[in-house]
Design a protein around this motif. Structure first.
Motif, PDB file in Angstrom:
ATOM      1  N   TYR A 193      -6.111 -11.260   4.859  1.00  0.00           N
ATOM      2  CA  TYR A 193      -6.425  -9.375   4.789  1.00  0.00           C
ATOM      3  C   TYR A 193      -4.504  -9.220   4.979  1.00  0.00           C
ATOM      4  N   ASN A 194      -4.520  -7.910   5.071  1.00  0.00           N
ATOM      5  CA  ASN A 194      -2.926  -7.303   4.907  1.00  0.00           C
ATOM      6  C   ASN A 194      -3.501  -6.103   5.899  1.00  0.00           C
ATOM      7  N   GLU A 195      -2.306  -5.663   6.644  1.00  0.00           N
ATOM      8  CA  GLU A 195      -2.120  -4.717   7.561  1.00  0.00           C
ATOM      9  C   GLU A 195      -1.120  -4.234   7.607  1.00  0.00           C
ATOM     10  N   PHE A 196      -0.775  -2.881   7.893  1.00  0.00           N
ATOM     11  CA  PHE A 196       0.632  -1.966   7.301  1.00  0.00           C
ATOM     12  C   PHE A 196       1.028  -1.201   8.475  1.00  0.00           C
ATOM     13  N   TRP A 197       2.282  -1.095   9.105  1.00  0.00           N
ATOM     14  CA  TRP A 197       2.459  -0.357  10.251  1.00  0.00           C
ATOM     15  C   TRP A 197       3.386   0.623   9.618  1.00  0.00           C
ATOM     16  N   ILE A 198       3.561   1.862   9.150  1.00  0.00           N
ATOM     17  CA  ILE A 198       4.484   2.141   7.460  1.00  0.00           C
ATOM     18  C   ILE A 198       5.189   3.367   8.454  1.00  0.00           C
ATOM     19  N   TYR A 199       6.576   3.545   8.922  1.00  0.00           N
ATOM     20  CA  TYR A 199       7.107   4.576   9.391  1.00  0.00           C
ATOM     21  C   TYR A 199       8.257   4.759   8.008  1.00  0.00           C
ATOM     22  N   HIS A 200       8.142   6.289   7.611  1.00  0.00           N
ATOM     23  CA  HIS A 200       9.105   7.434   6.969  1.00  0.00           C
ATOM     24  C   HIS A 200       9.777   8.100   7.723  1.00  0.00           C
ATOM     25  N   ILE A 201      11.161   8.166   7.658  1.00  0.00           N
ATOM     26  CA  ILE A 201      12.253   8.511   8.459  1.00  0.00           C
ATOM     27  C   ILE A 201      12.772   9.542   8.310  1.00  0.00           C
ATOM     28  N   PHE A 202      12.857  10.740   8.108  1.00  0.00           N
ATOM     29  CA  PHE A 202      13.694  11.447   6.970  1.00  0.00           C
ATOM     30  C   PHE A 202      15.452  12.405   8.073  1.00  0.00           C
ATOM     31  N   LEU A 203      16.051  11.593   7.610  1.00  0.00           N
ATOM     32  CA  LEU A 203      17.470  12.176   8.312  1.00  0.00           C
ATOM     33  C   LEU A 203      18.524  13.328   7.855  1.00  0.00           C
ATOM     34  N   GLU A 204      19.919  13.749   8.397  1.00  0.00           N
ATOM     35  CA  GLU A 204      20.315  14.407   8.247  1.00  0.00           C
ATOM     36  C   GLU A 204      21.298  13.384   6.926  1.00  0.00           C
ATOM     37  N   SER A 210     -13.204  -3.759   3.387  1.00  0.00           N
ATOM     38  CA  SER A 210     -13.059  -2.752   4.522  1.00  0.00           C
ATOM     39  C   SER A 210     -11.467  -2.405   4.101  1.00  0.00           C
ATOM     40  N   THR A 211     -11.032  -0.823   4.526  1.00  0.00           N
ATOM     41  CA  THR A 211      -9.608   0.002   4.374  1.00  0.00           C
ATOM     42  C   THR A 211     -10.177   0.532   5.138  1.00  0.00           C
ATOM     43  N   GLY A 212      -9.166   0.972   6.129  1.00  0.00           N
ATOM     44  CA  GLY A 212      -8.512   1.429   6.851  1.00  0.00           C
ATOM     45  C   GLY A 212      -7.499   2.710   7.329  1.00  0.00           C
ATOM     46  N   ILE A 213      -7.465   3.765   6.812  1.00  0.00           N
ATOM     47  CA  ILE A 213      -6.294   4.623   7.713  1.00  0.00           C
ATOM     48  C   ILE A 213      -5.916   5.333   8.656  1.00  0.00           C
ATOM     49  N   PHE A 214      -5.132   5.234   9.142  1.00  0.00           N
ATOM     50  CA  PHE A 214      -4.439   6.602  10.136  1.00  0.00           C
ATOM     51  C   PHE A 214      -3.413   6.551  10.274  1.00  0.00           C
ATOM     52  N   MET A 215      -3.354   8.257  10.279  1.00  0.00           N
ATOM     53  CA  MET A 215      -2.305   8.682  10.673  1.00  0.00           C
ATOM     54  C   MET A 215      -1.607   8.936  11.900  1.00  0.00           C
ATOM     55  N   GLN A 261      -6.292  -3.669   5.226  1.00  0.00           N
ATOM     56  CA  GLN A 261      -7.439  -4.335   4.176  1.00  0.00           C
ATOM     57  C   GLN A 261      -7.612  -6.199   4.505  1.00  0.00           C
ATOM     58  N   THR A 262      -9.454  -6.084   4.395  1.00  0.00           N
ATOM     59  CA  THR A 262      -9.976  -7.135   4.321  1.00  0.00           C
ATOM     60  C   THR A 262     -10.093  -6.929   2.618  1.00  0.00           C
ATOM     61  N   GLY A 263      -9.497  -8.981   2.696  1.00  0.00           N
ATOM     62  CA  GLY A 263      -8.686  -9.305   1.126  1.00  0.00           C
ATOM     63  C   GLY A 263      -7.493  -8.804   0.747  1.00  0.00           C
ATOM     64  N   LEU A 264      -7.364  -8.915  -0.142  1.00  0.00           N
ATOM     65  CA  LEU A 264      -6.172  -8.646  -0.726  1.00  0.00           C
ATOM     66  C   LEU A 264      -6.063  -7.311  -1.452  1.00  0.00           C
ATOM     67  N   SER A 265      -5.634  -6.703  -1.253  1.00  0.00           N
ATOM     68  CA  SER A 265      -5.074  -5.403  -1.220  1.00  0.00           C
ATOM     69  C   SER A 265      -4.841  -4.827  -3.268  1.00  0.00           C
ATOM     70  N   SER A 266      -3.893  -6.083  -3.485  1.00  0.00           N
ATOM     71  CA  SER A 266      -3.539  -5.878  -4.818  1.00  0.00           C
ATOM     72  C   SER A 266      -4.421  -6.623  -5.947  1.00  0.00           C
ATOM     73  N   LYS A 267      -5.600  -6.628  -5.369  1.00  0.00           N
ATOM     74  CA  LYS A 267      -6.617  -7.484  -5.512  1.00  0.00           C
ATOM     75  C   LYS A 267      -7.834  -6.212  -5.584  1.00  0.00           C
ATOM     76  N   VAL A 268      -8.098  -5.485  -5.180  1.00  0.00           N
ATOM     77  CA  VAL A 268      -8.474  -4.377  -4.754  1.00  0.00           C
ATOM     78  C   VAL A 268      -8.013  -3.272  -5.445  1.00  0.00           C
ATOM     79  N   MET A 269      -6.434  -2.535  -5.532  1.00  0.00           N
ATOM     80  CA  MET A 269      -6.432  -1.704  -5.388  1.00  0.00           C
ATOM     81  C   MET A 269      -5.274  -1.813  -6.971  1.00  0.00           C
ATOM     82  N   GLN A 270      -5.547  -1.034  -7.016  1.00  0.00           N
ATOM     83  CA  GLN A 270      -4.802  -0.962  -8.765  1.00  0.00           C
ATOM     84  C   GLN A 270      -3.030   0.019  -8.187  1.00  0.00           C
ATOM     85  N   LYS A 271      -3.089   1.194  -7.441  1.00  0.00           N
ATOM     86  CA  LYS A 271      -2.090   1.634  -7.335  1.00  0.00           C
ATOM     87  C   LYS A 271      -1.743   2.921  -6.004  1.00  0.00           C
ATOM     88  N   GLY A 272      -1.710   2.603  -5.420  1.00  0.00           N
ATOM     89  CA  GLY A 272      -1.356   3.534  -4.491  1.00  0.00           C
ATOM     90  C   GLY A 272       0.100   5.087  -4.020  1.00  0.00           C
TER      91      GLY A 272
END
Length: 367
Positions: A63-74, A187-192, A223-234
């Motif tokens: 499995y793999n799971e990510f909480w990803i922040y993008h912070i745009f500053l001055e 399974s793939t989950g996406i939450f904004m 994702q359950t499973g290795l994302s790099s084996k299931v997905m080719q790009k994001g």
């Protein structure tokens, strides 16, 4: 037994083994080139909660799971901060991780990664806090959308990093129904969770410290499973206008045979009305290269409503391989196990739809 009989037996055995091997190859070819079956979430737009924010994986071999922040500053300062969980089965023990990419910090780029045993991972429900290690200062916390706080503090290779960001005026988080997509048996989950927030705080590299202000975005995927084996790009893009926002995250399965084989969704907020944008198809119209590796330059996104958006990269801030710190034979072995080398790209671009909108992008490509 005569030499002739022995020779005949060995020949028959070789042919049988060759036949089995050929059938195995044919079976693999059929599996690897077949079209992925995608099931989309049930329901429509809904707000996210602390329950959605919690880890969805932890159990299982892969499995793999990510909480990803993008912070745009001055002054075009950009922070790309990732909290992660990963389990590669018997290949490697389960770990939590933290990765920080700092772009345009007084004209320079930096990145650093940290990894800790899973048994040190901490969840505090009372403060809604997730911390990678009880003795390390890498965590996020707060009861969304009222409050949120991100802290990342570490040193590596004689460089120290300090990020402390407070969030306010936070837009509520959303997902598409259950937030769960099914790609074949994965399974793939996406939450904004944070489409847009105002932020302020401190960013330091070594003794150079900046007091900063800007906006931020955060999503959470697993994702359950290795994302790099299931997905080719994001492809992820984020735009923060003065009175609204637009964002999208789209994943392309490796076995896709059609432009409509896409996982993900977009959000847009215009006139204080948040809209769910379900993808109809995603097409790479033009490609370029960075360091000799192909990367999309222009991507066309068509929503199920029929609306079209064209995403164009204009400036790459930096790119980092997931295997950057793995070298030699081990790197080749890990790359083979993962289905390729995963490289993450961050930068700026334009979204062409109802006018031209500046965006920040984040791509990952399995090369």
């Amino acid at each position: 037994m005569s030499r002739l009989k022995i020779l005949l037996c060995l020949t028959v055995l070789s042919l049988l083994l060759l036949g089995v091997f050929s059938l195995s190859l044919q079976s693999f070819a059929l599996t690897s080139t077949g079209t992925s079956i995608i099931k989309y979430p049930e329901g429509e737009l809904r707000k996210t909660s602390w329950r959605d924010m919690l880890p969805h994986t932890i159990q299982g071999n892969y499995y793999n799971e990510f909480w990803i922040y993008h912070i745009f500053l001055e002054n075009d300062l950009h922070l790309h901060l990732t909290f992660s969980l990963a389990n590669f089965g018997t290949f490697k023990s389960a770990v939590s991780g933290g990765k920080l990419m700092v772009s345009n910090f007084n004209g320079n780029n930096y990145h650093v990664s940290r990894e800790y045993p899973m048994d040190k991972f901490v969840i505090d429900h009372a403060s809604q806090k997730i911390k990678l290690h009880p003795e390390r200062e890498i965590y996020f916390e707060g009861n969304l959308p009222e409050t949120h706080h991100v802290h990342f503090e570490t040193s590596k290779n004689n460089v120290s990093y300090y990020v402390d960001i407070q969030f306010h005026d936070i837009s509520p988080g959303f997902t598409w129904g259950s937030g769960l997509f099914q790609v074949d048996d994965h399974s793939t989950g996406i939450f904004m969770h944070i489409p847009k927030a105002q932020v302020a705080g401190l960013v330091a590299v070594n003794s150079d410290t900046l007091r900063v202000r800007g906006t931020a975005y955060m999503d959470h995927t697993f994702q359950t499973g290795l994302s790099s084996k299931v997905m080719q790009k994001g492809f992820r893009y984020i735009s923060h206008a003065e009175n609204g926002f637009s964002s999208g995250y789209y994943l392309i399965p490796k076995n896709n045979q059609s432009q409509s084989d896409v996982v993900g969704f977009g959000l847009s907020n215009e006139s204080n009305q948040v809209r769910l944008n379900k993808p109809g198809r995603v097409t790479v119209e033009e490609s370029g290269s960075i360091d000799g590796k192909s990367i999309p330059e222009t991507i066309e996104i068509q929503y199920r409503s029929g609306e079209l958006r064209t995403l164009r990269r204009t400036r790459n801030f930096q790119h980092v391989s997931f295997l950057e710190e793995v070298g030699g034979l081990r790197r080749r072995l890990v790359s083979s196990f993962l289905g390729g080398e995963i490289i993450e790209y961050v930068g700026k671009g334009e979204l062409n739809g109802n006018g031209l909108t500046p965006v920040n992008y984040n791509f990952f490509i399995v090369h």
